[in-house]
Design an enzyme around this catalytic site. Structure first.
Site, PDB file in Angstrom:
ATOM      1  N   ARG A  63     -19.802  -4.964  -3.370  1.00  0.00           N
ATOM      2  CA  ARG A  63     -18.796  -4.330  -2.517  1.00  0.00           C
ATOM      3  C   ARG A  63     -19.033  -2.831  -2.362  1.00  0.00           C
ATOM      4  NH1 ARG A  63     -12.667  -3.277  -3.444  1.00  0.00           N
ATOM      5  NH2 ARG A  63     -11.811  -3.381  -1.335  1.00  0.00           N
ATOM      6  N   HIS A  67     -18.954  -0.729   1.123  1.00  0.00           N
ATOM      7  CA  HIS A  67     -18.060   0.403   1.390  1.00  0.00           C
ATOM      8  C   HIS A  67     -18.814   1.714   1.562  1.00  0.00           C
ATOM      9  CE1 HIS A  67     -13.866  -1.345   0.296  1.00  0.00           C
ATOM     10  NE2 HIS A  67     -14.652  -2.259   0.837  1.00  0.00           N
ATOM     11  N   ASP A  68     -20.028   1.775   1.058  1.00  0.00           N
ATOM     12  CA  ASP A  68     -20.877   2.936   1.330  1.00  0.00           C
ATOM     13  C   ASP A  68     -21.380   2.882   2.772  1.00  0.00           C
ATOM     14  OD1 ASP A  68     -22.443   5.199   1.026  1.00  0.00           O
ATOM     15  OD2 ASP A  68     -24.161   4.072   0.238  1.00  0.00           O
ATOM     16  N   VAL A  71     -19.224   3.583   6.028  1.00  0.00           N
ATOM     17  CA  VAL A  71     -18.634   4.913   6.221  1.00  0.00           C
ATOM     18  C   VAL A  71     -19.754   5.936   6.403  1.00  0.00           C
ATOM     19  CG1 VAL A  71     -17.060   6.628   5.260  1.00  0.00           C
ATOM     20  CG2 VAL A  71     -16.681   4.193   4.803  1.00  0.00           C
ATOM     21  N   GLY A  73     -22.782   5.464   7.230  1.00  0.00           N
ATOM     22  CA  GLY A  73     -24.100   4.996   6.806  1.00  0.00           C
ATOM     23  C   GLY A  73     -24.282   4.902   5.298  1.00  0.00           C
ATOM     24  N   SER A  77     -22.173   8.232  -0.113  1.00  0.00           N
ATOM     25  CA  SER A  77     -20.989   9.099   0.003  1.00  0.00           C
ATOM     26  C   SER A  77     -19.832   8.538  -0.830  1.00  0.00           C
ATOM     27  CB  SER A  77     -20.570   9.240   1.463  1.00  0.00           C
ATOM     28  OG  SER A  77     -20.334   7.963   2.038  1.00  0.00           O
ATOM     29  N   ASN A  97     -10.180   1.807  -1.060  1.00  0.00           N
ATOM     30  CA  ASN A  97     -10.962   2.066  -2.280  1.00  0.00           C
ATOM     31  C   ASN A  97     -10.126   2.363  -3.517  1.00  0.00           C
ATOM     32  OD1 ASN A  97     -13.217   1.849  -0.635  1.00  0.00           O
ATOM     33  ND2 ASN A  97     -13.531   4.062  -0.441  1.00  0.00           N
ATOM     34  N   PRO A 166     -12.805  -2.435   7.156  1.00  0.00           N
ATOM     35  CA  PRO A 166     -11.810  -3.367   7.706  1.00  0.00           C
ATOM     36  C   PRO A 166     -10.697  -3.679   6.701  1.00  0.00           C
ATOM     37  CG  PRO A 166     -13.914  -4.495   7.321  1.00  0.00           C
ATOM     38  CD  PRO A 166     -14.146  -3.036   7.076  1.00  0.00           C
ATOM     39  N   HIS A 196     -17.177 -12.949  -0.184  1.00  0.00           N
ATOM     40  CA  HIS A 196     -15.944 -13.291  -0.900  1.00  0.00           C
ATOM     41  C   HIS A 196     -16.047 -14.634  -1.626  1.00  0.00           C
ATOM     42  CE1 HIS A 196     -13.427 -10.266   1.701  1.00  0.00           C
ATOM     43  NE2 HIS A 196     -14.295  -9.677   0.915  1.00  0.00           N
ATOM     44  N   ASP A 242     -12.576 -16.617  -4.299  1.00  0.00           N
ATOM     45  CA  ASP A 242     -12.955 -18.032  -4.161  1.00  0.00           C
ATOM     46  C   ASP A 242     -12.290 -18.776  -5.314  1.00  0.00           C
ATOM     47  OD1 ASP A 242     -14.151 -20.518  -4.515  1.00  0.00           O
ATOM     48  OD2 ASP A 242     -16.205 -19.779  -4.369  1.00  0.00           O
TER      49      ASP A 242
HETATM   50  C1  HEM Z   1     -14.754  -8.907   6.797  1.00  0.00           C
HETATM   51  C2  HEM Z   1     -14.041  -7.856   6.427  1.00  0.00           C
HETATM   52  C3  HEM Z   1     -13.676  -7.605   5.003  1.00  0.00           C
HETATM   53  C4  HEM Z   1     -12.440  -7.350   4.526  1.00  0.00           C
HETATM   54  C5  HEM Z   1     -11.164  -7.237   5.338  1.00  0.00           C
HETATM   55  C6  HEM Z   1     -12.548  -7.220   3.097  1.00  0.00           C
HETATM   56  C7  HEM Z   1     -11.501  -6.942   2.250  1.00  0.00           C
HETATM   57  C8  HEM Z   1     -11.553  -7.032   0.878  1.00  0.00           C
HETATM   58  C9  HEM Z   1     -10.433  -6.870   0.002  1.00  0.00           C
HETATM   59  C10 HEM Z   1      -9.012  -6.520   0.444  1.00  0.00           C
HETATM   60  C11 HEM Z   1     -10.844  -7.089  -1.259  1.00  0.00           C
HETATM   61  C12 HEM Z   1     -10.007  -7.026  -2.533  1.00  0.00           C
HETATM   62  C13 HEM Z   1      -9.797  -5.594  -2.952  1.00  0.00           C
HETATM   63  C14 HEM Z   1      -8.701  -5.437  -3.983  1.00  0.00           C
HETATM   64  O1  HEM Z   1      -7.669  -6.081  -3.868  1.00  0.00           O
HETATM   65  O2  HEM Z   1      -8.891  -4.626  -4.910  1.00  0.00           O
HETATM   66  C15 HEM Z   1     -12.250  -7.379  -1.195  1.00  0.00           C
HETATM   67  C16 HEM Z   1     -13.042  -7.672  -2.274  1.00  0.00           C
HETATM   68  C17 HEM Z   1     -14.396  -7.861  -2.188  1.00  0.00           C
HETATM   69  N1  HEM Z   1     -15.168  -7.697  -1.055  1.00  0.00           N
HETATM   70 FE1  HEM Z   1     -14.514  -7.614   0.825  1.00  0.00          FE
HETATM   71  N2  HEM Z   1     -13.842  -7.396   2.735  1.00  0.00           N
HETATM   72  C18 HEM Z   1     -14.580  -7.623   3.859  1.00  0.00           C
HETATM   73  C19 HEM Z   1     -15.944  -7.793   3.925  1.00  0.00           C
HETATM   74  C20 HEM Z   1     -16.786  -7.700   2.842  1.00  0.00           C
HETATM   75  C21 HEM Z   1     -18.215  -7.554   2.911  1.00  0.00           C
HETATM   76  C22 HEM Z   1     -19.008  -7.408   4.211  1.00  0.00           C
HETATM   77  C23 HEM Z   1     -18.664  -7.533   1.630  1.00  0.00           C
HETATM   78  C24 HEM Z   1     -20.066  -7.378   1.112  1.00  0.00           C
HETATM   79  C25 HEM Z   1     -21.150  -7.344   1.861  1.00  0.00           C
HETATM   80  C26 HEM Z   1     -17.518  -7.697   0.771  1.00  0.00           C
HETATM   81  C27 HEM Z   1     -17.567  -7.814  -0.598  1.00  0.00           C
HETATM   82  C28 HEM Z   1     -16.453  -7.938  -1.391  1.00  0.00           C
HETATM   83  C29 HEM Z   1     -16.525  -8.317  -2.797  1.00  0.00           C
HETATM   84  C30 HEM Z   1     -17.780  -8.740  -3.539  1.00  0.00           C
HETATM   85  C31 HEM Z   1     -15.238  -8.241  -3.305  1.00  0.00           C
HETATM   86  C32 HEM Z   1     -14.788  -8.466  -4.753  1.00  0.00           C
HETATM   87  C33 HEM Z   1     -14.964  -7.165  -5.512  1.00  0.00           C
HETATM   88  C34 HEM Z   1     -14.597  -7.203  -6.982  1.00  0.00           C
HETATM   89  O3  HEM Z   1     -14.244  -8.251  -7.528  1.00  0.00           O
HETATM   90  O4  HEM Z   1     -14.654  -6.116  -7.590  1.00  0.00           O
HETATM   91  N3  HEM Z   1     -16.397  -7.751   1.534  1.00  0.00           N
HETATM   92  N4  HEM Z   1     -12.646  -7.320   0.127  1.00  0.00           N
END
Ligand code: HEM
Ligand SMILES: *[C@@H]1O[C@H](CO)[C@@H](O)[C@H](O)[C@H]1NC(C)=O
Ligand SMILES: *[C@@H]1O[C@H](CO)[C@@H](O)[C@H](O)[C@H]1NC(C)=O
Ligand SMILES: *[C@@H]1O[C@H](CO)[C@@H](O)[C@H](O)[C@H]1NC(C)=O
Ligand SMILES: *[C@@H]1O[C@H](CO)[C@@H](O)[C@H](O)[C@H]1NC(C)=O
Ligand SMILES: *[C@@H]1O[C@H](CO)[C@@H](O)[C@H](O)[C@H]1NC(C)=O
Length: 322
Positions: A63, A67-68, A71, A73, A77, A97, A166, A196, A242
């Site tokens: 993640r 997030h890098d 924002v 590129g 940052s 973040n 997003p 996810h 998941d």
């Molecule tokens: C499609 C739009 C996306 C949205 C709206 C989104 C949103 C989120 C949110 C809200 C969380 C939980 C954060 C929290 O409650 O602390 C999350 C977790 C996560 N996201 Fe996304 N995400 C998106 C796309 C992505 C992409 C593109 C990646 C990686 C390439 C990604 C990787 C992850 C991972 C691995 C987690 C779990 C992190 C952890 O357990 O520390 N997400 N995401």
């Protein structure tokens, strides 16, 4: 004598050419092969050790790279700390973040090892790209070649972090456009959302969905409501993104969507009676296809506006500019 001169001219040309190639903005998997041949293996060993300590950290590292890159590129940052005096505000407290991003200490550990092996050579932005790949591989997902040669930003932009990452409440249209802004396609968006399949989210990221939505499995929603009561006392409680296999990088995420068991609203938006449904069905049935598209999309994401050549710097400490 003359032959020495020829050799000398030849060497100068080679050096000029390699400097030119490095400066032309292209990333290359071999970028560190002279100056830090062990760079990739050092990162890999540290990532593996970190995941052995805590499985979730693999998700957190993946993640961080996302997030890098979204924002301004892939320029590290996201790793810059706020200044204690308040004169510099980085991206860490941006809405998506704050109290959510994890893995900064692992990045520090990796950087420390790299600084020992080859001081001032390997960028923090490249560490994030390598650590994301290694995490996916270690948790059972696909591998890909990571282009290297990104350099680190001198600054960060919290407004941009709040604008470009997003939101979990986004609808499909908003999701598509936030990826399009980065040069990523609809297909890339659906594949990258498959991230996810690992990791966790806080109640605050999905509480609206579990109390108010219809396209959610009711027993799934009820169990989550018990975990996340409306009183809000459990704000930092987390649930797996998941529900079935949150430490395995697999197609279960897509299968969950077919059963209305996406955790985030944005997840379930991918399977809710729209044009995205057919792609989700394909991934839910075909690991090879998902892995191939995911790997390709990660390479694309890793190429978003890198700083190369003489732009930016190689930070010594990932948390602050040199
Ligand atoms: C499609 C739009 C996306 C949205 C709206 C989104 C949103 C989120 C949110 C809200 C969380 C939980 C954060 C929290 O409650 O602390 C999350 C977790 C996560 N996201 Fe996304 N995400 C998106 C796309 C992505 C992409 C593109 C990646 C990686 C390439 C990604 C990787 C992850 C991972 C691995 C987690 C779990 C992190 C952890 O357990 O520390 N997400 N995401
Ligand atoms: C970030 O979270 C901390 C701790 O919960 C909170 O005090 C702070 O106000 C938040 N920062 C922003 C910018 O929202
Ligand atoms: C930060 O990002 C915002 C939103 O993209 C932009 O409007 C602003 O100009 C940026 N600030 C700096 C200093 O680059
Ligand atoms: C999607 O969300 C945006 C705001 O983010 C809104 O303007 C738009 O109307 C919504 N589209 C649909 C189809 O609901
Ligand atoms: C559910 O929707 C109602 C009415 O729109 C709203 O008042 C309430 O805050 C929402 N609940 C959650 C947990 O978001
Ligand atoms: C799914 O579609 C319904 C009906 O159009 C809509 O109310 C809902 O917001 C959509 N998204 C999710 C995640 O339920």
């Amino acid at each position: 004598m003359a032959s020495n001169l020829v050799v000398l001219v030849f060497l100068v040309l080679i050096i000029a050419l390699s400097a030119f190639l490095k400066a032309d903005g292209k990333l290359s998997p071999k970028h560190y092969s002279c100056e830090c041949p062990k760079a990739s293996s050092i990162v890999e060993a540290e990532v593996r050790a970190a995941i052995q300590r805590e499985k979730r950290i693999g998700a957190s590292l993946l993640r961080l790279h996302f997030h890098d890159c979204f924002v301004n590129g892939c320029d590290a940052s996201v790793l810059l700390d706020d200044d204690i005096a308040g004169s510099f505000v980085g991206e860490k407290t941006a809405g998506p973040n704050n109290n959510s991003l994890r893995g900064f200490n692992v990045v520090d550990d990796i950087k420390a090892k790299l600084e020992k092996a080859c001081p001032g050579v390997v960028s923090c932005a490249d560490i994030l790209a390598l650590a994301a790949r290694d995490s996916v591989v270690y948790l059972g997902g696909p591998s890909w070649k990571v282009g290297l040669g990104r350099r680190d930003s001198l600054t960060a932009n919290i407004t941009a972090a709040n604008t470009f990452i997003p939101s979990p409440t986004s609808n499909l249209t908003a999701l598509v456009s936030s990826f399009a802004v980065q040069g990523l396609s609809f297909k890339d968006m659906v594949a990258l959302s498959g991230s996810h399949t690992i990791g966790r989210a806080r109640c605050t990221s999905f509480s609206t969905r579990i109390y108010n939505e219809s396209s959610i499995d009711s027993s799934f929603a009820k169990a989550l409501q018990r975990k996340c009561p409306l009183s809000g006392i459990n704000d930092n409680e987390v649930a797996p993104l998941d529900i079935r296999t949150s430490t395995h990088f697999d197609i279960q995420y897509y299968k969950n969507l077919l059963n209305k068991k996406g955790l985030l609203h944005s997840d379930q938006e991918l399977y809710n009676g729209t044009s995205a449904d057919s792609r989700v069905k394909k991934y839910a049935a075909d690991t090879t296809r998902f892995f191939k598209d995911f790997a390709r999309a990660m390479v694309k994401m890793g190429k978003i506006k890198p700083l190369t050549g003489s732009k930016g710097e190689i930070r010594i400490n990932c948390r602050k500019p040199n």
